[in-house]
Design a protein around this motif. Structure first.
Motif, PDB file in Angstrom:
ATOM      1  N   LYS A 148       0.858  -1.190   0.000  1.00 27.46           N
ATOM      2  CA  LYS A 148       0.000   0.000   0.000  1.00 27.46           C
ATOM      3  C   LYS A 148       0.889   1.233   0.000  1.00 27.46           C
ATOM      4  CE  LYS A 148      -4.055   2.052   2.230  1.00 27.46           C
ATOM      5  NZ  LYS A 148      -5.061   1.906   3.306  1.00 27.46           N
ATOM      6  N   ARG A 191       4.762   0.901  -0.049  1.00 22.74           N
ATOM      7  CA  ARG A 191       5.419   0.206   1.056  1.00 22.74           C
ATOM      8  C   ARG A 191       4.868  -1.215   1.191  1.00 22.74           C
ATOM      9  NH1 ARG A 191       5.104   5.575   2.773  1.00 22.74           N
ATOM     10  NH2 ARG A 191       7.074   6.403   3.589  1.00 22.74           N
ATOM     11  N   MET A 229       3.348  -3.893   3.419  1.00 19.23           N
ATOM     12  CA  MET A 229       2.615  -3.943   4.674  1.00 19.23           C
ATOM     13  C   MET A 229       2.725  -5.310   5.348  1.00 19.23           C
ATOM     14  SD  MET A 229       1.792  -0.880   4.243  1.00 19.23           S
ATOM     15  CE  MET A 229       0.896  -0.595   5.761  1.00 19.23           C
ATOM     16  N   HIS A 230       2.928  -6.347   4.514  1.00 25.85           N
ATOM     17  CA  HIS A 230       2.987  -7.702   5.071  1.00 25.85           C
ATOM     18  C   HIS A 230       3.517  -8.637   3.991  1.00 25.85           C
ATOM     19  CE1 HIS A 230       1.752 -11.201   7.506  1.00 25.85           C
ATOM     20  NE2 HIS A 230       1.376 -11.740   6.359  1.00 25.85           N
ATOM     21  N   ALA A 255      -4.028  -8.749   6.849  1.00 22.05           N
ATOM     22  CA  ALA A 255      -3.305  -7.689   6.143  1.00 22.05           C
ATOM     23  C   ALA A 255      -3.993  -7.360   4.824  1.00 22.05           C
ATOM     24  CB  ALA A 255      -1.856  -8.117   5.908  1.00 22.05           C
ATOM     25  N   ARG A 299      -7.023  -5.312   5.556  1.00 22.95           N
ATOM     26  CA  ARG A 299      -6.716  -3.944   6.000  1.00 22.95           C
ATOM     27  C   ARG A 299      -6.364  -3.025   4.838  1.00 22.95           C
ATOM     28  NH1 ARG A 299      -4.107  -6.597  10.307  1.00 22.95           N
ATOM     29  NH2 ARG A 299      -2.106  -6.383   9.254  1.00 22.95           N
ATOM     30  N   VAL A 300      -5.561  -3.513   3.865  1.00 19.67           N
ATOM     31  CA  VAL A 300      -5.138  -2.605   2.793  1.00 19.67           C
ATOM     32  C   VAL A 300      -6.301  -2.218   1.892  1.00 19.67           C
ATOM     33  CG1 VAL A 300      -2.733  -3.351   2.786  1.00 19.67           C
ATOM     34  CG2 VAL A 300      -4.368  -4.443   1.220  1.00 19.67           C
TER      35      VAL A 300
END
Length: 273
Positions: free
Chosen positions: A213, A216, A218-219, A231, A234-235
């Protein structure tokens, strides 16, 4: 030999005066398929192109444990096969000749294709079910047919690493299933595959998932792990949810949808087998 087919450290990519990737560090294991997912503008394609040396970058990319910048273009082309989003070739080229382009890194300058080149091209076209139109011009093919020819070209390279950006574009569900089988066969032979996918349910079939995201990571983790599912959810700001259906992980819209003008209902009910 490195256990990672491809890795990057502190990767930054500036484009058009803006930084698209912000110090990304990732590693892709050999013998595994990794799917890269995330919302639009996450930097997925930019990351894949930088890893393939198709974009200038700051940081370090390691191919088979060695700094990719020290490889010659021909060496990299033998190690890494690329299938890009919306890629093409000269429209008057025959499908067979397009796939033969994948053998160029293995041929001497101005050298004619050999028996091994021809055998690998035929095997790749048969695997992607495009052998029957080998004598047709690329321009005469449908979007899905063209995509299968381009996949055959990537396979014909015989590289241990496949990088694919939106490889399912224009493929109908049966041929998406064929693509999944081809990728699985590649990693079972010890190769590695990294693919950017918008089809999150198909991405959940991979061994590993890289969730991005805003430039970057994120996971990164196994697709079957709950932390990876959270994850992913969430994104996308909770607008999708991962569920187990018929023994497989699927990502479904976490909202009400309308189907065929029917009353609004929960997407999980609509898609339940």
């Amino acid at each position: 030999m490195s256990k990672f087919a491809l890795a990057a450290e502190r990767l930054r990519v500036p484009l058009g005066g803006a930084e698209i990737l912000h110090g990304v560090s990732v590693a892709f294991p050999a013998g595994r398929w990794t799917a890269i997912v995330g919302p639009n503008g996450a930097g997925k394609t930019t990351l894949l192109k930088a890893l393939a040396h198709l974009l200038p970058y700051q940081g370090t990319v390691r191919l088979a444990g060695r700094d990719a910048a020290t490889w010659s273009a021909r060496e990299r082309a033998k190690q890494l096969a690329w299938l890009g989003q919306g890629e093409g070739a000269a429209s008057d080229l025959l499908a067979y000749d397009v796939v033969m382009l994948g053998r160029l890194p293995h041929q001497s300058w101005f050298g004619a294709p050999g028996a091994q080149d021809r055998a690998l091209v035929e095997a790749s076209m048969r695997e992607t079910q495009c052998w029957d139109w080998r004598g047709r011009a690329l321009a005469s093919l449908s979007g899905g047919e063209r995509q299968r020819v381009l996949l055959a070209r990537a396979l014909a390279v015989g590289a241990p690493l496949l990088l694919m950006d939106e490889p399912l574009a224009n493929l109908d569900p049966p041929h998406q299933a064929d693509w999944l089988r081809i990728v699985r066969a590649h990693v079972q032979r010890g190769g590695a595959a990294v693919s950017v996918l918008h089809e999150t349910t198909m991405a959940l079939h991979a061994d590993e998932m890289l969730v991005m995201k805003a430039g970057r990571v994120m996971h990164q983790g196994p697709c079957a792990h709950p932390a990876t599912h959270r994850a992913l959810e969430r994104v996308f700001d909770g607008r999708v949810a991962v569920h187990a259906i018929a023994g497989q992980w699927v990502a479904l819209p976490n909202e009400f949808v309308t189907v065929d003008n029917a009353p609004q209902t929960d997407a999980r009910e609509v898609l339940r087998p």
